[in-house]
Design a protein around this motif. Structure first.
Motif, short mmCIF file in Angstrom:
data_model
loop_
_atom_site.label_atom_id
_atom_site.label_comp_id
_atom_site.label_asym_id
_atom_site.label_seq_id
_atom_site.Cartn_x
_atom_site.Cartn_y
_atom_site.Cartn_z
N ASN A 1 9.23 -14.06 5.61
CA ASN A 1 8.03 -14.87 5.39
C ASN A 1 6.83 -14.25 6.12
O ASN A 1 5.73 -14.17 5.56
CB ASN A 1 8.28 -16.30 5.87
N GLY A 2 7.02 -13.80 7.35
CA GLY A 2 5.94 -13.15 8.10
C GLY A 2 5.51 -11.84 7.46
O GLY A 2 4.32 -11.52 7.42
N ALA A 3 6.47 -11.07 6.97
CA ALA A 3 6.15 -9.80 6.32
C ALA A 3 5.35 -10.02 5.03
O ALA A 3 4.40 -9.29 4.75
CB ALA A 3 7.42 -9.02 6.02
N ILE A 4 5.72 -11.05 4.27
CA ILE A 4 4.99 -11.36 3.04
C ILE A 4 3.55 -11.75 3.36
O ILE A 4 2.61 -11.31 2.70
CB ILE A 4 5.71 -12.49 2.26
N SER A 5 3.36 -12.56 4.38
CA SER A 5 2.01 -12.96 4.80
C SER A 5 1.19 -11.76 5.25
O SER A 5 0.01 -11.62 4.91
CB SER A 5 2.07 -13.98 5.94
N HIS A 6 1.82 -10.88 6.02
CA HIS A 6 1.13 -9.68 6.49
C HIS A 6 0.72 -8.78 5.31
O HIS A 6 -0.40 -8.25 5.29
CB HIS A 6 2.03 -8.91 7.46
N LEU A 7 1.61 -8.62 4.34
CA LEU A 7 1.29 -7.79 3.18
C LEU A 7 0.13 -8.36 2.38
O LEU A 7 -0.72 -7.61 1.88
CB LEU A 7 2.53 -7.63 2.29
N ALA A 8 0.07 -9.67 2.24
CA ALA A 8 -1.05 -10.29 1.51
C ALA A 8 -2.37 -10.03 2.24
O ALA A 8 -3.38 -9.69 1.61
CB ALA A 8 -0.81 -11.79 1.35
N ARG A 9 -2.37 -10.16 3.56
CA ARG A 9 -3.59 -9.89 4.33
C ARG A 9 -3.99 -8.42 4.23
O ARG A 9 -5.17 -8.09 4.09
CB ARG A 9 -3.39 -10.29 5.79
N GLU A 10 -3.00 -7.53 4.31
CA GLU A 10 -3.31 -6.10 4.20
C GLU A 10 -3.87 -5.75 2.82
O GLU A 10 -4.78 -4.94 2.70
CB GLU A 10 -2.05 -5.27 4.47
N GLY A 11 -3.31 -6.34 1.78
CA GLY A 11 -3.81 -6.09 0.43
C GLY A 11 -5.23 -6.59 0.26
O GLY A 11 -6.07 -5.92 -0.35
N ALA A 12 -5.54 -7.77 0.79
CA ALA A 12 -6.89 -8.31 0.69
C ALA A 12 -7.87 -7.46 1.50
O ALA A 12 -9.00 -7.22 1.08
CB ALA A 12 -6.92 -9.76 1.18
N ARG A 13 -7.45 -6.99 2.67
CA ARG A 13 -8.31 -6.12 3.47
C ARG A 13 -8.57 -4.81 2.74
O ARG A 13 -9.70 -4.33 2.67
CB ARG A 13 -7.66 -5.83 4.83
N TYR A 14 -7.53 -4.22 2.18
CA TYR A 14 -7.66 -2.97 1.43
C TYR A 14 -8.64 -3.14 0.27
O TYR A 14 -9.52 -2.31 0.06
CB TYR A 14 -6.28 -2.55 0.92
N ALA A 15 -8.53 -4.23 -0.46
CA ALA A 15 -9.39 -4.46 -1.63
C ALA A 15 -10.82 -4.79 -1.22
O ALA A 15 -11.76 -4.46 -1.94
CB ALA A 15 -8.82 -5.59 -2.48
N SER A 16 -11.00 -5.44 -0.07
CA SER A 16 -12.35 -5.86 0.32
C SER A 16 -13.26 -4.69 0.68
O SER A 16 -14.48 -4.81 0.61
CB SER A 16 -12.28 -6.85 1.49
N VAL A 17 -12.69 -3.57 1.08
CA VAL A 17 -13.52 -2.40 1.41
C VAL A 17 -13.51 -1.36 0.29
O VAL A 17 -14.01 -0.26 0.46
CB VAL A 17 -13.09 -1.76 2.75
#
Length: 140
Positions: free
Chosen positions: A43-59
């Motif tokens: 569950n923690g890994a899934i949350s981390h991956l979603a945040r990383e994906g959003a960060r990657y896309a935002s820049v």
């Protein structure tokens, strides 16, 4: 003389029975704790991956292609974000969904949703679908 066997020999059968009952309960508790730990980690890994994906896309928005450092992978698309997340993921079999609101320009929002079906090793527990969504504002 009622019983000629020593007390230790009479207790041998009951000791094996008690050990069996306690061992079954102990093993069930042990595997339940291990499964719980796997669930929390996933569950923690899934949350981390979603945040990383959003960060990657935002820049890596529509304007990011003008930047020399991001010109090779900008603007971000569903495919590039999925590839990036798959490369970062310690978990296999994840599904990535990306949506932009309203589009991929600076000031808009990007949402990344990661979905994974958690399968228990112990067959007493059902499969659970884990989902995490992260949203960021596009900066470039």
């Amino acid at each position: 003389m009622k019983n000629s066997l020593p007390k230790l020999k009479r207790q041998r059968g009951i000791t094996i029975t008690e050990f069996t009952l306690v061992a079954v309960v102990f093993m069930f508790m042990l595997f339940s704790i291990i499964e719980g730990a796997r669930y929390v980690y996933t569950n923690g890994a899934i949350s981390h991956l979603a945040r990383e994906g959003a960060r990657y896309a935002s820049v890596r928005g529509e304007q990011a292609g003008k930047d020399v450092l991001r010109s090779s992978d900008a603007p971000a698309t569903q495919t590039t974000i999925s590839s990036y997340i798959s490369g970062q993921s310690p978990i296999s079999d994840i599904t990535t969904t990306v949506s932009w609101s309203p589009n991929n320009t600076p000031g808009s929002e990007v949402s990344v949703t990661i979905t994974h079906t958690f399968s228990s090793i112990v067959t007493l527990f059902n499969d659970v679908e884990l989902t995490s969504t992260a949203t960021n504002t596009i900066y470039f």
